[in-house]
Design a protein around this motif. Structure first.
Motif, PDB file in Angstrom:
ATOM      1  N   ARG A 109      13.833   5.759   0.810  1.00 16.97           N
ATOM      2  CA  ARG A 109      13.406   5.385  -0.545  1.00 16.97           C
ATOM      3  C   ARG A 109      14.603   5.005  -1.416  1.00 16.97           C
ATOM      4  N   GLY A 110      15.523   4.265  -0.799  1.00 17.63           N
ATOM      5  CA  GLY A 110      16.679   3.755  -1.527  1.00 17.63           C
ATOM      6  C   GLY A 110      17.820   4.752  -1.667  1.00 17.63           C
ATOM      7  N   LEU A 111      17.639   5.959  -1.176  1.00 22.43           N
ATOM      8  CA  LEU A 111      18.687   6.991  -1.300  1.00 22.43           C
ATOM      9  C   LEU A 111      19.410   7.113   0.035  1.00 22.43           C
ATOM     10  N   GLU A 112      20.774   7.010  -0.032  1.00 20.71           N
ATOM     11  CA  GLU A 112      21.572   6.987   1.188  1.00 20.71           C
ATOM     12  C   GLU A 112      22.238   8.339   1.438  1.00 20.71           C
ATOM     13  N   VAL A 113      22.319   8.724   2.691  1.00 20.62           N
ATOM     14  CA  VAL A 113      23.053   9.934   3.077  1.00 20.62           C
ATOM     15  C   VAL A 113      24.541   9.670   2.847  1.00 20.62           C
ATOM     16  N   PRO A 114      25.293  10.624   2.228  1.00 27.83           N
ATOM     17  CA  PRO A 114      26.718  10.399   1.972  1.00 27.83           C
ATOM     18  C   PRO A 114      27.466   9.929   3.224  1.00 27.83           C
ATOM     19  N   GLU A 115      28.279   8.905   3.026  1.00 26.66           N
ATOM     20  CA  GLU A 115      29.035   8.237   4.099  1.00 26.66           C
ATOM     21  C   GLU A 115      29.828   9.215   4.961  1.00 26.66           C
ATOM     22  N   VAL A 116      30.498  10.182   4.311  1.00 29.80           N
ATOM     23  CA  VAL A 116      31.405  11.095   5.020  1.00 29.80           C
ATOM     24  C   VAL A 116      30.669  11.865   6.128  1.00 29.80           C
ATOM     25  N   LEU A 117      29.361  12.144   5.926  1.00 34.29           N
ATOM     26  CA  LEU A 117      28.608  12.929   6.906  1.00 34.29           C
ATOM     27  C   LEU A 117      28.261  12.101   8.135  1.00 34.29           C
ATOM     28  N   ARG A 118      28.432  10.775   8.029  1.00 37.01           N
ATOM     29  CA  ARG A 118      28.036   9.896   9.136  1.00 37.01           C
ATOM     30  C   ARG A 118      29.239   9.420   9.930  1.00 37.01           C
ATOM     31  N   GLY A 119      30.462   9.795   9.505  1.00 37.27           N
ATOM     32  CA  GLY A 119      31.667   9.231  10.103  1.00 37.27           C
ATOM     33  C   GLY A 119      32.200   9.986  11.305  1.00 37.27           C
ATOM     34  N   GLY A 120      31.713  11.218  11.550  1.00 33.39           N
ATOM     35  CA  GLY A 120      32.177  11.983  12.706  1.00 33.39           C
ATOM     36  C   GLY A 120      33.537  12.647  12.516  1.00 33.39           C
ATOM     37  N   ASN A 121      34.063  12.634  11.293  1.00 34.12           N
ATOM     38  CA  ASN A 121      35.340  13.309  11.016  1.00 34.12           C
ATOM     39  C   ASN A 121      35.032  14.746  10.554  1.00 34.12           C
ATOM     40  N   HIS A 122      35.158  15.688  11.490  1.00 35.82           N
ATOM     41  CA  HIS A 122      34.686  17.053  11.201  1.00 35.82           C
ATOM     42  C   HIS A 122      35.470  17.718  10.086  1.00 35.82           C
ATOM     43  N   ALA A 123      36.791  17.461  10.018  1.00 39.30           N
ATOM     44  CA  ALA A 123      37.601  18.059   8.946  1.00 39.30           C
ATOM     45  C   ALA A 123      37.148  17.511   7.598  1.00 39.30           C
ATOM     46  N   ALA A 124      36.856  16.205   7.563  1.00 36.16           N
ATOM     47  CA  ALA A 124      36.407  15.595   6.303  1.00 36.16           C
ATOM     48  C   ALA A 124      35.028  16.140   5.912  1.00 36.16           C
ATOM     49  N   VAL A 125      34.161  16.334   6.905  1.00 36.19           N
ATOM     50  CA  VAL A 125      32.827  16.906   6.634  1.00 36.19           C
ATOM     51  C   VAL A 125      32.977  18.311   6.047  1.00 36.19           C
TER      52      VAL A 125
END
Ligand code: 6SD
Length: 237
Positions: A194-210
């Protein structure tokens, strides 16, 4: 671990047949005994209340049925002390918190006494304290109509910390209040809803950044909603 509950509304506790705690009971990890206080009355009306000494509105739970209930659950009055912990749920008790739940999850048996009306004759807790450890515990700073809902919430919070109740114990440490902070937000698929996106950082696979993102979100949320949980924090109200 075993829970016993004494109440005039045993049907309240039917909800403990379902979900996680229901399965734990079927697996034998948790035992639950629900007892109708009226089983320990002897008059035709199965009376559990009477008018208060000193006057005032409402009725008070009379001590005799409670005395017999505790004789049945803790052993005879002149027997050895019981190793059960007895909890009276009351708004006048110590606050129920995650750290109290953690301590209580190490008990082998807890007996909950659920009051109704204006409460239980005060001599009951005094008497039980000569035979077992007694704790008066409040679910929170608001008034319920009786102790049942408070006991149920405490049983769920304590029960899920008993080893073997929650399948993946790692999920326990990631909850709100386990590390003193509120939990970070969680997302699942789809990526855009519905137009709302999951934050980019959670999709990048960088566990430390998550991890860093989640920690910052948890801190920000705690500061905003529950500053009283942080060192030197003030109440949000
Ligand atoms: C009369 C009760 C027992 C009435 C209660 C506990 C909390 N936290 N709020 N209200 C409560 C417990 C109220 O018996």
């Amino acid at each position: 671990m075993r829970f016993d509950i004494v109440t005039i509304f045993p049907e309240f506790f039917g909800v403990l047949d379902v979900s996680l705690l229901g399965r734990a009971r079927r697996d034998g990890v948790l035992e639950l005994g629900v007892h109708d206080l009226r089983e320990w009355t002897h008059d035709r009306h199965r009376t559990v209340d009477d008018t208060p000494y000193g006057g005032g509105a409402g009725m008070v739970m009379k001590p005799e049925p409670w005395g017999e209930a505790f004789d049945a659950l803790l052993g005879p009055e002149d027997g050895p002390p019981s190793d059960a912990l007895v909890i009276f749920t009351t708004p006048a008790g110590v606050p129920f918190t995650q750290s109290l739940a953690r301590e209580l999850a190490t008990e082998s048996r807890i007996v909950f006494a659920c009051g109704r009306y204006e409460g239980i004759d005060a001599r009951v807790a005094e008497h039980v304290a000569t035979r077992a450890r007694v704790l008066e515990v409040s679910l929170g700073d608001y008034v319920l109509n009786g102790g049942e809902v408070a006991a149920m919430a405490m049983i769920e919070a304590i029960g899920r910390l008993v080893p073997g109740v929650v399948g993946n114990p790692e999920s326990l440490v990631e909850e709100s209040h386990e590390d003193g902070l509120l939990e970070h937000p969680s997302y699942t698929k789809p990526r855009v809803w519905r137009g709302l996106e999951v934050p980019e950082v959670l999709r990048g696979g960088n566990h430390a950044a998550v991890d860093a993102w989640r920690r910052a979100e948890a801190l920000e949320r705690t500061r905003r909603v529950r500053p009283d949980l942080l060192p030197g924090g003030d109440s949000p109200l």
